[in-house]
Design a protein around this motif. Structure first.
Motif, mmCIF file in Angstrom:
data_model
loop_
_atom_site.group_PDB
_atom_site.id
_atom_site.type_symbol
_atom_site.label_atom_id
_atom_site.label_comp_id
_atom_site.label_asym_id
_atom_site.label_seq_id
_atom_site.Cartn_x
_atom_site.Cartn_y
_atom_site.Cartn_z
ATOM 1 N N LEU A 110 -18.593 -23.681 -13.345
ATOM 2 C CA LEU A 110 -18.762 -22.807 -11.887
ATOM 3 C C LEU A 110 -17.682 -21.581 -11.743
ATOM 4 O O LEU A 110 -16.674 -21.935 -12.382
ATOM 5 C CB LEU A 110 -18.630 -23.829 -10.764
ATOM 6 N N ALA A 111 -18.095 -20.778 -11.111
ATOM 7 C CA ALA A 111 -17.301 -19.679 -10.911
ATOM 8 C C ALA A 111 -16.131 -20.001 -9.974
ATOM 9 O O ALA A 111 -16.480 -20.824 -9.084
ATOM 10 C CB ALA A 111 -17.950 -18.406 -10.480
ATOM 11 N N PRO A 112 -14.929 -19.539 -10.069
ATOM 12 C CA PRO A 112 -13.942 -20.022 -9.307
ATOM 13 C C PRO A 112 -13.967 -19.504 -8.118
ATOM 14 O O PRO A 112 -14.350 -18.254 -7.541
ATOM 15 C CB PRO A 112 -12.594 -19.490 -10.026
ATOM 16 N N THR A 113 -13.501 -20.405 -6.880
ATOM 17 C CA THR A 113 -13.777 -19.711 -5.660
ATOM 18 C C THR A 113 -12.295 -19.284 -5.139
ATOM 19 O O THR A 113 -11.206 -20.067 -5.485
ATOM 20 C CB THR A 113 -14.105 -20.649 -4.755
ATOM 21 N N VAL A 114 -12.041 -18.099 -4.764
ATOM 22 C CA VAL A 114 -10.496 -17.651 -4.325
ATOM 23 C C VAL A 114 -10.648 -17.216 -2.871
ATOM 24 O O VAL A 114 -11.517 -16.631 -2.482
ATOM 25 C CB VAL A 114 -10.573 -16.343 -5.241
ATOM 26 N N GLU A 115 -9.499 -17.839 -2.440
ATOM 27 C CA GLU A 115 -9.439 -17.601 -1.049
ATOM 28 C C GLU A 115 -8.147 -16.939 -0.858
ATOM 29 O O GLU A 115 -7.037 -17.481 -0.981
ATOM 30 C CB GLU A 115 -9.342 -18.809 -0.273
ATOM 31 N N LEU A 116 -8.111 -15.674 -0.221
ATOM 32 C CA LEU A 116 -6.722 -14.881 -0.481
ATOM 33 C C LEU A 116 -5.972 -15.391 0.794
ATOM 34 O O LEU A 116 -6.668 -15.602 1.939
ATOM 35 C CB LEU A 116 -7.272 -13.451 -0.281
ATOM 36 N N GLY A 117 -4.718 -15.419 0.837
ATOM 37 C CA GLY A 117 -3.980 -15.671 1.990
ATOM 38 C C GLY A 117 -3.634 -14.599 2.866
ATOM 39 O O GLY A 117 -4.398 -13.287 2.591
ATOM 40 N N ASP A 118 -2.676 -14.366 3.443
ATOM 41 C CA ASP A 118 -2.270 -13.380 4.282
ATOM 42 C C ASP A 118 -1.460 -12.625 3.342
ATOM 43 O O ASP A 118 -0.176 -12.396 3.443
ATOM 44 C CB ASP A 118 -1.595 -13.889 5.687
ATOM 45 N N TYR A 119 -1.978 -11.967 2.530
ATOM 46 C CA TYR A 119 -1.121 -10.919 1.366
ATOM 47 C C TYR A 119 -0.758 -9.809 2.076
ATOM 48 O O TYR A 119 0.284 -9.046 1.420
ATOM 49 C CB TYR A 119 -1.935 -10.734 0.257
ATOM 50 N N ARG A 120 -1.424 -9.140 3.132
ATOM 51 C CA ARG A 120 -0.760 -7.922 3.783
ATOM 52 C C ARG A 120 0.602 -8.224 4.478
ATOM 53 O O ARG A 120 1.127 -7.135 4.746
ATOM 54 C CB ARG A 120 -1.826 -7.542 4.933
ATOM 55 N N SER A 121 0.800 -9.430 4.807
ATOM 56 C CA SER A 121 2.132 -9.498 5.522
ATOM 57 C C SER A 121 3.326 -9.552 4.594
ATOM 58 O O SER A 121 4.471 -9.494 4.856
ATOM 59 C CB SER A 121 2.117 -10.798 6.154
ATOM 60 N N VAL A 122 3.114 -9.647 3.160
ATOM 61 C CA VAL A 122 4.222 -9.289 2.066
ATOM 62 C C VAL A 122 4.204 -7.951 1.794
ATOM 63 O O VAL A 122 3.457 -7.402 1.145
ATOM 64 C CB VAL A 122 3.697 -10.390 1.045
ATOM 65 N N ARG A 123 5.416 -7.451 2.143
ATOM 66 C CA ARG A 123 5.626 -6.060 2.066
ATOM 67 C C ARG A 123 7.085 -5.905 1.683
ATOM 68 O O ARG A 123 8.194 -6.452 2.246
ATOM 69 C CB ARG A 123 5.673 -5.214 3.481
ATOM 70 N N LEU A 124 7.338 -4.893 0.766
ATOM 71 C CA LEU A 124 8.698 -4.851 0.195
ATOM 72 C C LEU A 124 9.013 -3.113 0.685
ATOM 73 O O LEU A 124 8.038 -2.544 0.545
ATOM 74 C CB LEU A 124 8.716 -4.928 -1.390
ATOM 75 N N PRO A 125 10.151 -2.932 0.981
ATOM 76 C CA PRO A 125 10.505 -1.617 1.586
ATOM 77 C C PRO A 125 10.707 -0.842 0.321
ATOM 78 O O PRO A 125 10.997 -1.253 -0.731
ATOM 79 C CB PRO A 125 11.950 -1.803 2.352
ATOM 80 N N TYR A 126 10.015 0.343 0.470
ATOM 81 C CA TYR A 126 10.349 1.262 -0.487
ATOM 82 C C TYR A 126 11.684 2.082 -0.571
ATOM 83 O O TYR A 126 12.057 2.547 0.402
ATOM 84 C CB TYR A 126 8.861 2.533 -0.606
ATOM 85 N N GLU A 127 12.344 2.094 -1.744
ATOM 86 C CA GLU A 127 13.680 2.964 -1.743
ATOM 87 C C GLU A 127 13.540 3.945 -2.812
ATOM 88 O O GLU A 127 13.117 3.608 -3.982
ATOM 89 C CB GLU A 127 14.753 1.790 -1.919
ATOM 90 N N TYR A 128 13.832 5.150 -2.417
ATOM 91 C CA TYR A 128 13.671 6.226 -3.394
ATOM 92 C C TYR A 128 15.133 6.254 -4.179
ATOM 93 O O TYR A 128 16.010 6.259 -3.170
ATOM 94 C CB TYR A 128 13.738 7.586 -2.557
ATOM 95 N N VAL A 129 14.948 6.262 -5.192
ATOM 96 C CA VAL A 129 16.621 6.521 -6.085
ATOM 97 C C VAL A 129 16.395 7.800 -6.593
ATOM 98 O O VAL A 129 15.549 8.185 -7.490
ATOM 99 C CB VAL A 129 16.404 5.440 -7.193
ATOM 100 N N GLU A 130 17.666 8.568 -6.278
ATOM 101 C CA GLU A 130 17.619 9.700 -6.776
ATOM 102 C C GLU A 130 18.030 9.806 -8.306
ATOM 103 O O GLU A 130 17.553 10.673 -8.891
ATOM 104 C CB GLU A 130 18.965 10.613 -5.832
#
Length: 149
Positions: A110-130
């Motif tokens: 059978l094809a796997p059944t995938v249930e996505l969790g709350d992936y939108r709450s996982v965020r990493l801040p973007y840091e610009y490196v000069e």
């Protein structure tokens, strides 16, 4: 065509398919034709020998074996559609329970059944490196010096 499905624990399902006897007989005729095309039968051009002659020369067992292969190739996709199974790969013929009426047992992954969790709450801040900008400019200048000489 009667179809029974039995789910298994290993994310597969067992599918038991019972086919009409008339369909097996039609597959036997096609199998005899296929055997007649491959074989040299005295007195007949390839593929033109009648069913009875092929049956007499090769026997019912050979014709039935070829007919089962033809029948399985025909009924497997239909059974998957009718049973509304979403396979992840090609199924496998596990057993032929009976030949009167023809009853086949398939194992279908059978094809796997995938249930996505709350992936939108996982965020990493973007840091610009000069430094990246300076390093890119340095490499660009090095490439220019290398290819200009």
């Amino acid at each position: 065509m009667k179809i029974e499905t039995h789910p298994r624990e290993d994310h597969q399902t067992t599918m038991v398919v019972e086919v009409d006897a008339e369909r097996l007989e039609g597959a036997r005729r096609r199998a005899a034709r296929k055997i007649a095309e491959r074989a040299k039968i005295p007195g007949f051009r390839p593929g033109k020998a009648p069913y009875d002659v092929v049956r007499r020369l090769y026997g019912d067992a050979v014709i039935t074996e070829e007919a089962v292969e033809i029948l399985v190739d025909d009924i497997y996709p239909q059974a998957i559609k009718e049973a509304d199974i979403k396979p992840s790969g090609q199924g496998q013929l596990e057993n032929i329970e009976s030949m009167d009426p023809p009853k086949f047992v398939f194992t279908v992954p059978l094809a796997p059944t995938v249930e996505l969790g709350d992936y939108r709450s996982v965020r990493l801040p973007y840091e610009y490196v000069e430094q990246l900008k300076a390093r890119a400019a340095e490499r660009r200048n090095a490439a220019v010096r290398h290819f200009s000489a």
